[in-house]
Design a protein around this motif. Structure first.
Motif, PDB file in Angstrom:
ATOM      1  N   PRO A   2       0.832  -1.202   0.000  1.00 25.87           N
ATOM      2  CA  PRO A   2       0.000   0.000   0.000  1.00 25.87           C
ATOM      3  C   PRO A   2       0.872   1.260   0.000  1.00 25.87           C
ATOM      4  O   PRO A   2       1.832   1.364   0.762  1.00 25.87           O
ATOM      5  N   GLU A   6      -3.618   4.421  -1.483  1.00 26.98           N
ATOM      6  CA  GLU A   6      -4.378   3.420  -0.752  1.00 26.98           C
ATOM      7  C   GLU A   6      -4.451   3.762   0.736  1.00 26.98           C
ATOM      8  O   GLU A   6      -5.497   3.581   1.372  1.00 26.98           O
ATOM      9  N   TYR A 178       3.895   3.280  -7.693  1.00 28.06           N
ATOM     10  CA  TYR A 178       3.557   4.609  -8.195  1.00 28.06           C
ATOM     11  C   TYR A 178       4.765   5.358  -8.741  1.00 28.06           C
ATOM     12  O   TYR A 178       4.604   6.258  -9.572  1.00 28.06           O
ATOM     13  N   ALA A 216      -5.105   8.630  -8.587  1.00 30.64           N
ATOM     14  CA  ALA A 216      -5.263   7.370  -7.854  1.00 30.64           C
ATOM     15  C   ALA A 216      -6.083   7.577  -6.583  1.00 30.64           C
ATOM     16  O   ALA A 216      -6.917   6.729  -6.225  1.00 30.64           O
ATOM     17  N   SER A 220      -9.919   5.916  -5.667  1.00 34.88           N
ATOM     18  CA  SER A 220     -10.137   5.137  -4.455  1.00 34.88           C
ATOM     19  C   SER A 220     -11.138   5.786  -3.508  1.00 34.88           C
ATOM     20  O   SER A 220     -11.563   5.156  -2.528  1.00 34.88           O
ATOM     21  N   LEU A 228      -9.987  -1.829  -2.153  1.00 33.63           N
ATOM     22  CA  LEU A 228      -8.906  -0.925  -2.544  1.00 33.63           C
ATOM     23  C   LEU A 228      -7.790  -1.622  -3.309  1.00 33.63           C
ATOM     24  O   LEU A 228      -7.218  -1.055  -4.241  1.00 33.63           O
ATOM     25  N   LYS A 229      -7.464  -2.862  -2.942  1.00 31.04           N
ATOM     26  CA  LYS A 229      -6.390  -3.566  -3.639  1.00 31.04           C
ATOM     27  C   LYS A 229      -6.737  -3.770  -5.103  1.00 31.04           C
ATOM     28  O   LYS A 229      -5.905  -3.543  -5.999  1.00 31.04           O
ATOM     29  N   GLU A 231      -8.815  -2.052  -6.903  1.00 36.07           N
ATOM     30  CA  GLU A 231      -8.864  -0.765  -7.582  1.00 36.07           C
ATOM     31  C   GLU A 231      -7.455  -0.290  -7.941  1.00 36.07           C
ATOM     32  O   GLU A 231      -7.216   0.210  -9.043  1.00 36.07           O
ATOM     33  N   LYS A 232      -6.498  -0.486  -7.025  1.00 38.08           N
ATOM     34  CA  LYS A 232      -5.122  -0.086  -7.315  1.00 38.08           C
ATOM     35  C   LYS A 232      -4.606  -0.840  -8.535  1.00 38.08           C
ATOM     36  O   LYS A 232      -4.073  -0.227  -9.474  1.00 38.08           O
ATOM     37  N   LYS A 233      -4.772  -2.155  -8.543  1.00 34.45           N
ATOM     38  CA  LYS A 233      -4.242  -2.968  -9.644  1.00 34.45           C
ATOM     39  C   LYS A 233      -4.879  -2.585 -10.971  1.00 34.45           C
ATOM     40  O   LYS A 233      -4.190  -2.484 -11.992  1.00 34.45           O
ATOM     41  N   LEU A 236      -3.348   0.710 -12.595  1.00 32.29           N
ATOM     42  CA  LEU A 236      -1.935   0.805 -12.965  1.00 32.29           C
ATOM     43  C   LEU A 236      -1.750   0.583 -14.461  1.00 32.29           C
ATOM     44  O   LEU A 236      -2.327  -0.341 -15.037  1.00 32.29           O
TER      45      LEU A 236
END
Length: 286
Positions: A2, A6, A178, A216, A220, A228-229, A231-233, A236
């Motif tokens: 994170p 995140e 990031y 980002a 989120s 959240l995990k 959404e991050k992936k 990217l």
């Protein structure tokens, strides 16, 4: 791991769901997670959460005049539970590291996957008492962090630009993922020396950093902790996408591997079409 977006989203989530509630008990399950002993974790029992803050990648839960600082490290996560299990957690069973139970029956678990345990929890009177917080550089999304402030931080830097972006004592909150995304947005090689950046390139890098992180955070915003995990992936563009086409130019995303991490980049967008040397792969081929 994170990173700033995140952790900021977790802060927002906890601000909405935790502030104003009373802590019944904070229960360490993995001994390695707790990095302080004075005040004891039991000092949180019966206190009310008054604020949730963020320092770089650290969450800061304030209750009873104390600060519970959480650094999720590479494989840690926070899982909110509307109803916590009734029985006490069992040490050594699964990834659970620490549980915070509220008097209403809800609360959250801190978990850590894998065998390398780096999740860290500190209970202190002042966040600055935690060395990792005390050494942090400025927050890249802070209102006062303008292009000139960014340029002054880079002045005299002799490292490659990716390493500089990841240095928490220089700029707080940016990690491996990031930094890859920022450099792709800036169309800049991760190996470019900071001292070789011209004024226009500093401006481009600053704008890419602010834009990438702000985007980002916005993606989120409002998401529950459990989403959240993913959404991050999904957001990217190059990091973790080795072998896939670049969403900007269509070239194949490539990777450089190190002993404990890797970076991803687009040759066309960032290195004039030239692949970077993968030192680990080169050694294997000798």
């Amino acid at each position: 791991m994170p990173e700033l977006p995140e952790v900021e989203a977790l802060r927002e989530f906890l601000d909405e769901n935790l502030v104003g509630k009373e802590i019944a008990r904070a229960l360490p399950v993995a001994i390695s997670v707790l990095k302080t002993y004075d005040p004891p974790l039991s000092a949180l029992d019966g206190t009310t959460v008054t604020a949730v803050g963020r320092h770089g990648k650290f969450l800061d839960i304030e209750a009873g005049g104390l600060h519970l600082l959480v650094h999720l490290a590479r494989a840690g996560w926070l899982q909110w539970r509307d109803v916590l299990p009734s029985g006490p957690p069992r040490p050594g069973k699964g990834p659970l590291a620490l549980r915070v139970a509220l008097t209403g029956g809800d609360g959250f678990d801190l978990t850590e996957a894998g065998t390398t345990k780096r999740l860290a929890v500190h209970l202190v009177h002042d966040p600055a008492d935690v060395p990792g917080v005390a050494r942090l550089g400025p927050d890249p999304l802070a209102d006062g962090f303008d292009r000139e402030a960014f340029a002054s931080l880079l002045a005299g830097e002799r490292r490659q630009v990716k390493g500089a972006l990841r240095d928490q004592s220089l700029i707080a909150g940016i990690g491996n993922a990031y930094s890859d995304e920022i450099l792709h947005a800036a169309r800049m090689s991760p190996f470019k020396p900071v001292r070789n950046l011209g004024d226009d390139e500093v401006t481009t890098l600053y704008e890419a950093m602010r834009g990438t992180l702000a985007e980002a955070v916005e993606r989120s915003h409002g998401l529950a902790a459990g989403r959240l995990k993913a959404e991050k992936k999904s957001g990217l563009r190059v990091h973790g996408r080795t072998g896939e086409p670049c969403p900007v130019c269509g070239d194949t995303i490539r990777e450089v591997s190190f002993s404990d991490s890797s970076l991803q980049y687009c040759p066309t967008c960032q290195t004039g079409g030239k692949p970077l040397a993968d030192r680990r792969l080169s050694r294997l081929l000798k």
